[in-house]
Design an enzyme around this catalytic site. Structure first.
Site, mmCIF file in Angstrom:
data_model
loop_
_atom_site.group_PDB
_atom_site.id
_atom_site.type_symbol
_atom_site.label_atom_id
_atom_site.label_comp_id
_atom_site.label_asym_id
_atom_site.label_seq_id
_atom_site.Cartn_x
_atom_site.Cartn_y
_atom_site.Cartn_z
ATOM 1 N N LEU A 82 0.814 -1.224 0.000
ATOM 2 C CA LEU A 82 0.000 0.000 0.000
ATOM 3 C C LEU A 82 0.847 1.274 0.000
ATOM 4 O O LEU A 82 0.329 2.357 -0.287
ATOM 5 C CB LEU A 82 -0.912 0.028 1.240
ATOM 6 N N GLN A 85 3.778 7.536 -2.542
ATOM 7 C CA GLN A 85 3.487 8.971 -2.517
ATOM 8 C C GLN A 85 2.122 9.025 -3.191
ATOM 9 O O GLN A 85 2.013 8.854 -4.402
ATOM 10 C CB GLN A 85 4.565 9.744 -3.291
ATOM 11 N N SER A 127 -4.829 2.174 -8.954
ATOM 12 C CA SER A 127 -5.717 3.313 -8.727
ATOM 13 C C SER A 127 -6.565 3.643 -9.959
ATOM 14 O O SER A 127 -6.099 3.550 -11.101
ATOM 15 C CB SER A 127 -4.857 4.532 -8.373
ATOM 16 N N GLU A 129 -7.074 6.453 -10.881
ATOM 17 C CA GLU A 129 -6.409 7.567 -11.566
ATOM 18 C C GLU A 129 -5.771 7.101 -12.872
ATOM 19 O O GLU A 129 -5.536 7.903 -13.777
ATOM 20 C CB GLU A 129 -5.338 8.185 -10.655
ATOM 21 N N TYR A 151 1.612 10.912 -10.820
ATOM 22 C CA TYR A 151 1.143 9.854 -9.907
ATOM 23 C C TYR A 151 0.518 8.712 -10.699
ATOM 24 O O TYR A 151 0.839 7.541 -10.512
ATOM 25 C CB TYR A 151 0.125 10.441 -8.922
#
Ligand code: NDP
Ligand code: GDP
Length: 323
Positions: A82, A85, A127, A129, A151
């Protein structure tokens, strides 16, 4: 008794996952990076009352030796990776660090497991994202990725390396493509916590407004406590695989704001300002997950509505600030 190693144990998900795995009778080992503030860094674990029941081990994703030694010493059955950044906005300010920790860090952890404990089951925190400028609505496991931030690009590298270690070395490595999930333990810089913290401050007369960026962005938000259960469920499957974890409902930042203000008996219109300076260089406008594979194969389903989540977070921030 099974042993789980959690990297990022001091973060939001690490804390809830620790609570969940302890409840299942696991021995929980947590990787924690060295810090001059180590006394305050376990705050989330303390909040959930589990800090004395987990074993914290010093290590860093940028240091392969520390990861190998941890895996060798504790011989985990399951590794939940997990640590990252994890804040999108920071990734434009520190793109190299984000690539090193969020991207390459996952590979370093995969390497440690491959070298020291290849039979362990591995979970990668991927993610939503990664869908970025979305190529389909809703997004599922087969939707093409289009990352919109350093990211997201780093997470995409980590995601494909997890798939690659599964296919190259036969490792039981699964990737959870989790949509945004929040809780009273969410980092204060994320929009939901910024909002609930501000609502509590306004209610208590400590401030009178909150300034936000893009309030039209839409997210599929769930509760972190629900989402950590999906991580565990993935590692209990005979075959490793990738799963979208989401609620299947998308709402605007402004909608969440309204729910949070309403939970405190306040009106959002009286207190919200917006500032262009808080807009991102490239925005993810809309995320909406299709969790049907997880429902079908894992038997997982989100149980907390966004209205309930907003109310729980406001209540927790009111309690914190009143203390
Ligand atoms: P947090 O930001 O709350 O936690 C991140 C954790 O990573 C912290 O424990 C942090 O330690 C640790 N960490 C950071 N850098 C290093 C390093 N170099 N070495 C060792 N540990 C490090 O994230 P969340 O709990 O919210 O999320 C968990 C994971 O899931 C992250 O990978 C995140 O990117 C991903 N994710 C999260 C989503 C969400 O909505 N929450 C959605 C999809 C994916 P410290 O306490 O010292 O800072
Ligand atoms: P993300 O989805 O991982 O980037 O989670 P965030 O909670 O950081 O951001 C969610 C959305 O809220 C993004 O579209 C942001 O642009 C938007 N947003 C609007 N105002 C803010 C703000 O003040 N802080 C943050 N963090 N996000 C904001």
């Amino acid at each position: 008794m099974k042993t789980a190693l959690i990297t990022g144990i001091t973060g939001q998900d690490g804390a809830y996952l620790s609570e969940f795995l302890l409840g299942k009778g696991y021995r929980v080992i947590g990787l924690m990076r060295r810090s001059a503030s180590s006394d305050v860094i376990g705050e989330r674990l303390r909040w959930l009352g589990v800090i004395d029941r987990v074993q914290l081990v010093e290590g860093n994703l940028t240091d392969l030796g520390s990861l190998i030694r941890t895996v060798q010493t504790y011989e985990p059955d399951e590794v939940y990776h997990l640590a990252a950044q994890s804040f999108v906005a920071t990734s434009w300010q520190q793109p190299s660090l984000t690539g090193l920790v969020t991207g390459l860090g996952a590979v370093t952890m995969l390497e440690a497991v491959r070298i020291a404990r290849p039979q362990a089951r591995f979970y990668q925190a991927s993610s939503s994202e990664m869908f970025g400028k979305v190529q389909a609505i809703p997004q599922s496991e087969t939707t093409p990725f289009y990352p919109r931030s350093p990211y997201a690009a780093a997470k995409l590298y980590a995601h494909w390396m997890t798939v690659n270690y599964r296919e190259s070395f036969g490792m039981h490595a699964s990737s959870g493509i989790l949509f945004n999930h929040e809780s009273p333990l969410r980092g204060i810089e994320f929009v939901t916590r910024r909002i609930t913290d501000a609502v509590a401050r306004i209610k208590l007369g400590l401030t009178d407004h909150l300034t936000l960026g893009n309030v039209e962005a839409k997210r599929d938000w769930g509760h972190a406590r629900d989402y950590v259960q999906a991580m565990w469920m993935m590692l209990q499957q005979d075959e490793a695989d990738d799963y979208v974890i989401a609620t299947g409902r998308t709402m605007r930042v402004a909608d969440f704001c309204e729910m949070a203000f309403a939970a405190a008996g306040l009106s959002m219109a009286d207190h919200i300002r917006t500032d262009q300076a808080l807009m991102r260089p490239a925005e993810v406008e809309l995320l909406l997950g299709d969790p049907s594979k997880a429902e079908r194969k894992l038997g997982w389903k989100a149980t907390v509505t966004l209205e309930q989540l907003a109310a729980e977070m406001v209540e927790a921030d009111l309690a914190r600030l009143s203390r």
